[in-house]
Design an enzyme around this catalytic site. Structure first.
Site, PDB file in Angstrom:
ATOM      1  N   TYR A 113       0.886  -1.153   0.000  1.00 32.91           N
ATOM      2  CA  TYR A 113       0.000   0.000   0.000  1.00 32.91           C
ATOM      3  C   TYR A 113       0.926   1.205   0.000  1.00 32.91           C
ATOM      4  CZ  TYR A 113      -3.471   3.365   1.534  1.00 32.91           C
ATOM      5  OH  TYR A 113      -4.299   4.455   1.617  1.00 32.91           O
ATOM      6  N   TRP A 115       2.659   5.102  -1.399  1.00 40.28           N
ATOM      7  CA  TRP A 115       2.547   6.438  -1.944  1.00 40.28           C
ATOM      8  C   TRP A 115       3.933   6.945  -2.350  1.00 40.28           C
ATOM      9  CZ3 TRP A 115      -1.532  10.136  -2.368  1.00 40.28           C
ATOM     10  CH2 TRP A 115      -2.793   9.667  -1.974  1.00 40.28           C
TER      11      TRP A 115
END
Length: 769
Positions: A113, A115
């Protein structure tokens, strides 16, 4: 002095031009078309600093000696051994092969997950999943930490989650038509700086100016006064956290009890409304949901609630609901209750009316909608169907074989033997980090691929150094951006870092899948292919001409086809039969037959007030409600030591905001060191005394790098996720419940040192080893 080279680039917080001299970034210029650039862009050069970078491929010493038989509790403490890239690739491929053949591919968790980059090609999670799909599959996750419960309930009651993904009413229609705007949560440039696939133009500020200039009545419902900029002139309703659902239901109940609800709209466009109305007027449970009832729960004024209920039906009214509201126990309910309130007023589908979700939660929500294709790297077909809700990773690791429910179905947690995390940091995102730390000892092997030596990388068995976006070429763009943007390489890779694509291609090749993974393309070959897919799609679907790749790459951006002045569900409102929704009834669901059959106590068959596990209405006298929101100076844990982030810290740690009266009662001075604690953990922060926060509430932003002091378990940096509650929002949505959290606060007299210096010492010790 060398010549200055100007390099087009983009990050999650906007587009910009990097100024490069002699291989170093010496400046940053905002994108010329951005009306409100984020100050975070000036922190980007921190990526090139070596202090927090992974310098080379590393393997934990004990794992290198004993593999899956190593002492897993030594993760984070044991020294790392440098290895060559060839050896590292061989070890990773060998583990994928071993676990796949011995336990099955469901025992491989492709966490990721991430970014790390807004680039759509070097997108670490997508590339990892592409590689693992070729290797037989993996267990993945659904939804996100940012938003999970909300989309789940909207998919059930609206038939899709577009309303919380940026396709509800655009903000220009609100600025032009709305008369009463009720903001549940926030409408702030602080969070609108960011966008998942990059953002070209920050437009929230301009829309807020238009709202102010038209004289729209704005009511901010939030424990934080600055969740709408002061210049908007919003009326502040300092609600108790996690009680927005009760306010929405009280407003709807007032309207119903006065007989002012839109019965014709409810009959034409909704199903199950009678069940909802029986709950509101008290026939279902003997309790009328009115202003007085809501006031007792929310801590707000009953007269003001009654007056607002009257105004909502007399004016063109719009409700905006932040993503943050559904990151709480029973987080499905505020999204559903807001829909119920908007339906009761009968204003769904009217310009400037109804309800929308996530405005300013990301910068593109509410902006013009990109109707063309977005750039992406295909993940390929999934060979197996194995997944968990994103916020249930600790549960998965601790409880192999246990059952869990999601969207009405019962599934089973896999027996996870291998975790491969690329471009992400669960020791930032996840809740109850001490519980996660225990779960982290369960897998046989943990691989982390990241540019930075995060707390997650420190606790890995194999660490692979990935480059940052400024060290490679990529493309930014998404369905909430009106431009596709070039991300051009500015500097050479730091240390032995390699691009995510090159790393995964090498692993795929070791597993015998090079051709299927690469399709014969190198980096620039893929960028040309991805852009051409976007360009040809815009032409074929919308007759919209975009420049060819060479011109796009030279100019640095290209416009996409967009839709402005969009009113969500307008066609459905006009002809509900012809534009039926993909729900159980084809209409907006206010009373659900499917949920009635499931009979969940934590997600009923209609919108309902269900007290959360922790809230001020059931708190001890010395407990505070903790809000852990996104800071203004960074995105998540990225660029935590950049100038924008450091400007918001004191003594190297995060600041905890607290009301002056609460601070005085505890003997806490502004700038003083404080300890926050509960049964889950404890952390330190610097007190910031401010009347912009409701009494009984403290605010500690997310993103501080987890820095436990020795064996005490005390995090000295100010990471709120040592405190947050790790339970699912409900059996239906299983989202993150981070905003349901009570803590105690006290002055701290001990010697904690500088948090950043302590973390740098950790990294220096690892590097020396």
């Amino acid at each position: 002095m060398g010549d200055i080279r100007r390099v087009r680039h983009c990050s999650h917080w906007g587009a910009y031009t990097l100024l490069v001299e002699d291989g170093r970034i010496v400046g940053t210029e905002p994108f010329e078309l951005d009306p409100a650039p984020s100050p975070i862009i000036h922190s980007v050069k921190e990526w090139a600093e070596t202090a927090r970078r992974v310098p080379r491929p590393l393997v934990r010493e004990g794992w290198l000696e004993k593999r899956e038989g190593s002492d897993r509790r030594a993760r984070g403490e044991e020294r790392f051994v440098p290895v060559s890239w060839d050896e590292a690739i061989g070890l990773v491929a060998g583990e994928i092969r071993r676990v796949s053949q011995t336990y099955g591919n469901a025992s491989i968790f492709g966490g990721s997950y991430g970014w790390t980059s807004c680039g759509r090609f070097h997108h670490a999670p997508s590339l990892l999943k592409r590689m693992l799909n070729l290797a037989g599959g993996y267990t993945g996750h659904v939804d996100t930490y940012s938003i999970a419960a909300g989309p789940v309930i909207l998919r059930h009651v609206l038939g899709e989650d577009a309303a919380c993904g940026g396709q509800a009413n655009t903000l220009d229609t609100i600025a032009a038509h709305t008369e009463t705007l009720v903001v549940f949560g926030a409408l702030t440039p602080r969070t609108a700086q960011n966008e998942a696939g990059g953002i070209a133009r920050h437009t929230l500020e301009a829309n807020l100016r238009a709202i102010r200039e038209r004289g729209v009545k704005v009511i901010l419902v939030s424990p934080l006064k600055d969740d709408v900029p002061e210049e908007v002139g919003a009326e502040w309703w300092p609600i108790r956290p996690n009680t927005d659902t009760a306010l929405m239901l009280g407003l709807a109940g007032e309207i119903v009890l006065a007989g002012r609800h839109d019965a014709a709209f409810l009959a034409r466009c909704t199903s199950g409304s009678e069940r909802f109305l029986r709950y509101l007027d008290g026939r279902a449970d003997g309790q009328r949901k009115d202003a007085a009832w809501a006031a007792g729960i929310t801590g707000l004024d009953a007269g003001a609630i009654a007056a607002l209920a009257k105004r909502l039906v007399e004016t063109r009214s719009m409700l905006t609901v932040s993503w943050s509201l559904q990151r709480a126990h029973h987080g499905e309910q505020p999204f559903w209750a807001a829909l119920g309130l908007a339906a009761v007023t009968g204003q769904i589908g009217l310009p400037g009316g109804g309800v929308g979700y996530g405005y300013s939660s990301l910068g593109g929500v509410g902006a013009a909608i990109n109707v063309g294709p977005s750039p992406f790297i295909p993940q390929l077909k999934r060979p197996i169907d194995s997944f968990i809700p994103v916020a249930r990773i600790t549960d998965m690791l601790l409880n192999p074989g246990a059952e869990f429910s999601y969207e009405g179905k019962v599934r089973t947690y896999p027996d996870t033997r291998l975790v491969y995390w690329a471009g992400g940091n669960p020791y930032h995102h996840h809740q109850d980090l001490n519980r996660l730390s225990e779960a982290w000892t369960r897998p046989e092997t943990i691989i982390v691929q990241d540019p930075m030596f995060t707390a997650t990388a420190r606790r890995a068995d194999i660490v692979l150094p990935a480059s940052t976006s400024i060290e490679r070429n990529d493309i930014a763009g998404n369905r909430r951006s009106d431009l596709v943007l070039a991300m051009q390489q500015a500097i050479a890779p730091v240390g032995e870092a390699r691009s995510d694509y090159d790393i995964f291609r090498a692993i795929a090749a070791e597993l015998g899948h090079d051709e299927a993974f690469s399709e014969g393309r190198d980096e620039m070959g893929w960028l040309r292919h991805i852009y051409e897919t976007v360009r040809s799609g815009a032409e074929e679907r919308h007759g919209f001409a975009m420049p060819d790749f060479d011109r796009f790459w030279a100019e640095g951006y290209a416009a996409c086809p967009v839709k402005e002045n969009h009113t969500y569900l307008a066609e459905f409102r006009d002809e509900p039969e012809a534009h039926a929704l993909k729900t159980e009834s084809g209409r907006i669901v206010l009373g659900s037959e499917a949920l009635e059959r499931l009979h969940y106590a934590d997600c009923r068959s209609h919108p309902a007030w269900i007290p959360p596990a922790e809230w001020l209405g059931a708190a001890a006298d010395d407990e505070f409600h903790l809000i852990s929101h996104q800071p203004a100076g960074r995105l998540h844990s990225q660029l935590e030591t950049g100038p924008a982030s450091l400007a918001l810290k004191r003594n190297g740690r995060e600041q905890m905001r607290i009301h002056p009266q609460d601070a005085a009662g505890l003997g806490i001075a502004d700038g003083g060191l404080v300890r926050l604690s509960n049964a889950r953990g404890a952390c330190l922060a610097t007190a910031q005394v401010s009347d912009t926060v409701r009494r009984g509430v403290v605010v500690l932003p997310t993103g501080a790098w987890f820095t436990p002091a020795g064996n005490s378990g005390l995090d000295i940096a100010g990471n709120p996720n040592v405190l947050t509650l790790d339970i699912g929002t409900s059996q239906l949505g299983q989202g993150c419940s981070a905003h349901t959290c009570l803590v105690r606060v006290e002055p701290y007299r001990g010697d904690a040192g500088d948090a950043i210096a302590v973390y740098q010492d950790h990294l220096a010790a690892i590097a020396a080893a």
